[in-house]
Design a protein around this motif. Structure first.
Motif: not given
Lengths: 303, 376
Positions: B43-45, B55-63, B308-318, B326-331
């Motif tokens: 669930x956390x993943x 969730x935040x404007x900068x993230x959204x702009x990165x998406x 979103x999956x790409x940015x999410x993958x970068x966040x998950x790495x951190x 893992x991004x590729x797994x979802x894709x």
């Protein structure tokens, strides 16, 4: 030079395994672009199993099973659900890259005991040629034997005839009572097992460690290899050594006296494949004689 | 009993719109299941992957920044795939576009400025991608060579060409041996649209292109001819639509747009050439195209989802120390379910009784056609 030749023998083996598996699948009419993904899951499964059990042979077996598992998903979606084979194969590759990276994360940087090299007839003592030809690990020879076996199977057995019929004219094969989808599924599973073994070889023998994306495009080269070999096992073996030679030449280029940039050498397998593709497809007679006629086309037994 | 697939006469609109949603939901469930099997926090993943980028404007702009090249390539691929021209080598055309545009910009240097320079830069990107796609197009129309394999092989040749270029003729002599080109001249750097973000002028390119291609497919004779040739080739030939033109339009358009995307991405987010310029977008764009059900306008939305999956993958790495793969797994899962859902919208599953022999002495392999009772 000796190091180069030995490296070519070893480097060709994953191509042989992945290539012969893909050849069988394509001969049955299924274009499986997921070889890269299947090799990667085979590599990680093989490495993890050998790490846990200490036996490289168990690792090779685990690699085969992992390849089969992934190939089963591909078969279900592309053969039974008749989805676009190129897209499904791509999904397989992308999924395989991701899942292998995830599963392999704890194993990055670890090592395992690799397969021992054989020593036919005291090869070590007979000089360079002896060492190159007879002093390799068992999988090198297994790959060659497998290719020979598949060649005999395709040419001279009923199973081979059934496979080729399904690939060349599925409607006729279906009318004869052959299960087209079943035969294709088995061929794809065989391809998955072989790709998995090829991948496991990479992580257990070639470089006995795991790293993300360690196949580095070899799966794609295997797909190219099958076409380059015009779907014949003997040409596949020749092509595998040729491709391995060019891929490795970029590292040994200076040692063997080549003045061409490394990247150009690495390009040659791909360019050679394009040339081979053009040569066999430009002549309709040649194309029909060589390529499985129904490759890439889904088959619906109810139509 | 045997499971058979029978074509529906017309898939319902509900099914057509619902299929991508169902595929997405199945991806989430299966992905969570796989993560749980591997002992990872499922669930956390999911939360980090799919919610945190929004969730935040900068993230959204990165998406949105990530989505721009994906949408551009995917819009072209939608047109290509619709006409049954399978351009799998968009990653290579992307690379060639970036290479051509950057080489042009670096050779002109600072001697030219203004919109003309930008136009030349983008035009070179278009031309580079078009040229690289012209190879499989030519081989397909003249020699009937399979464009899937040729474009795929050329992807690797393109990556090697880029590698050679940034280590050779285009290398920055002041980069301490790192394989990269000098920074691109300011005149070709796309302007930032919103301060504080990386949201750049590429957005002003991709939206009109996607809408324009959608209109092309819907309202023009060319678009109609492409679709007919894709779904019913014989009907298309009888109607006089040229198969060769469809190949050139499909490959040329998608190749040019992929090249443009490469040029835009290098200019806007990297600023110079290097061996890794995210050419992988060329493969991800294929997933976007299928997510959009091969509708160029839908590619805009599909690109946002994949971004979103790409940015999410970068966040998950951190945050979760998960590998980026893992991004590729979802894709990959998403594409599997999309393809399966696509089949189920076009076909209906029926159960058939196994065929019974018409006469007992005929080969029981069931070779002769049998009257079959269908269970609905």
């Amino acid at each position: 030079m000796e190091a180069f030749l030995i490296s070519v023998m070893v480097a060709a083996t994953p191509f042989l395994f992945a290539g012969i598996g893909e050849l069988v699948a394509e001969r049955s009419g299924v274009l499986n672009l997921g070889v890269e993904g299947m090799m990667l899951v085979g590599a990680v499964a093989g490495f993890a199993t050998t790490f846990a059990t200490g036996s490289p042979w168990l690792g090779i077996g685990a690699g085969a099973l992992a390849g089969v598992a992934l190939a089963a998903v591909f078969a279900g979606v592309s053969i039974y659900l008749m989805a676009n084979q190129a897209a499904t194969g791509l999904a397989l590759t992308i999924f395989g890259i991701g899942t292998s990276g995830l599963v392999g994360q704890p194993y990055v940087g670890q090592t395992v005991v690799p397969l021992a090299q054989l020593d036919f007839w005291g090869a070590d003592a007979t000089g360079m040629l002896g060492r190159v030809l007879f002093g390799q690990d068992p999988m090198v020879y297994a790959g060659l034997i497998l290719c020979a076996a598949v060649g005999v199977m395709l040419k001279s057995t009923r199973l081979g005839l059934r496979l080729r019929a399904v690939g060349d004219n599925p409607a006729a094969a279906h009318a004869m009572g052959i299960s087209v989808r079943g035969t294709r599924a088995l061929a794809v599973l065989f391809g998955g097992a072989c790709a998995g073994i090829g991948g496991a070889y990479l992580s257990l023998v070639y470089t006995p460690m795991w790293g993300e994306n360690m196949t580095a495009g070899r799966g794609w080269i295997a797909v190219a290899l099958v076409v380059f070999a015009t779907w014949r096992p003997t040409r596949l073996v020749a092509g595998a050594f040729l491709f391995a030679a060019f891929t490795n030449a970029q590292f040994y280029g200076q040692n063997i006296g080549l003045a061409v940039p490394a990247q150009v050498l690495a390009m040659v397998p791909y360019l050679m494949t394009i040339v081979a593709l053009v040569l066999i497809s430009r002549n309709p007679v040649l194309a029909r004689a060589n390529a499985p006629a129904a490759i890439g086309q889904p088959f619906n037994p109810d139509r | 009993m045997r499971i058979g697939l029978e074509p529906r006469t017309a898939p319902s609109t509900l099914a057509q719109l619902g299929a991508p949603l169902i595929a997405f939901a199945l991806m989430l469930i299966t992905g969570a299941g796989l993560l749980w099997l591997l002992g990872r926090p499922a669930l956390a993943t999911l939360q980090v992957y799919f919610l945190s980028p929004l969730l935040d404007p900068f993230s959204r702009s990165e998406v949105v920044v990530k989505a721009i090249p994906l949408a551009l390539i995917a819009a072209g691929l939608c047109v290509s795939f619709r006409s049954n021209v399978w351009n799998i080598g968009a990653a290579g055309q992307y690379t060639l576009g970036a290479l051509a545009a950057s080489a042009l910009a670096l050779s002109i240097g600072d001697s030219m400025n203004g919109p003309l320079m930008m136009a030349l830069y983008l035009g070179a990107g278009l031309a580079g991608g078009l040229a690289w796609a012209a190879i499989p197009a030519l081989l397909r129309t003249r020699f009937s060579t399979n464009e899937i394999l040729v474009s795929l092989m050329l992807t690797y040749v393109a990556t090697l060409l880029l590698d050679w270029a940034v280590r050779g003729p285009l290398r920055d002599p002041q980069a301490f041996g790192f394989p990269q080109s000098p920074s691109l001249p300011d005149a070709v750097i796309l302007p930032v649209l919103v301060e504080g973000t990386r949201l750049h002028g590429g957005l002003l390119v991709v939206v009109p292109v996607a809408i324009g291609l959608w209109l092309l497919m819907r309202t023009s004779v060319l678009g109609f001819s492409l679709q007919v040739l894709g779904t019913a080739p014989r009907a298309g030939i009888f109607a006089g639509f040229a198969r060769n033109r469809a190949v050139w339009v499909g490959l040329g358009l998608s190749g040019a747009l992929a090249g443009l995307a490469g040029a835009i991405e290098v200019s806007a987010t990297i600023g110079k050439l290097q061996p890794d310029i995210s050419a992988v977008y060329g493969f991800t764009a294929i997933i976007v195209a299928f997510l959009a059900r091969l509708n160029p306008a839908g590619a805009l939305i599909g690109a946002l989802v994949l971004a979103v999956t790409f940015i999410g993958g970068e966040n998950a790495q951190i945050e979760l120390q998960l590998p980026r793969n893992v991004t590729n797994m979802f894709q990959g899962l998403l594409l599997f379910f999309l393809l399966a859902a696509e089949t189920l919208t076009r076909y209906r599953v029926v159960l058939r009784r196994a065929p019974r022999a018409l006469a007992p002495d005929i080969d029981p392999g069931g070779a002769a056609p049998q009257p079959q009772a269908e269970a609905r």
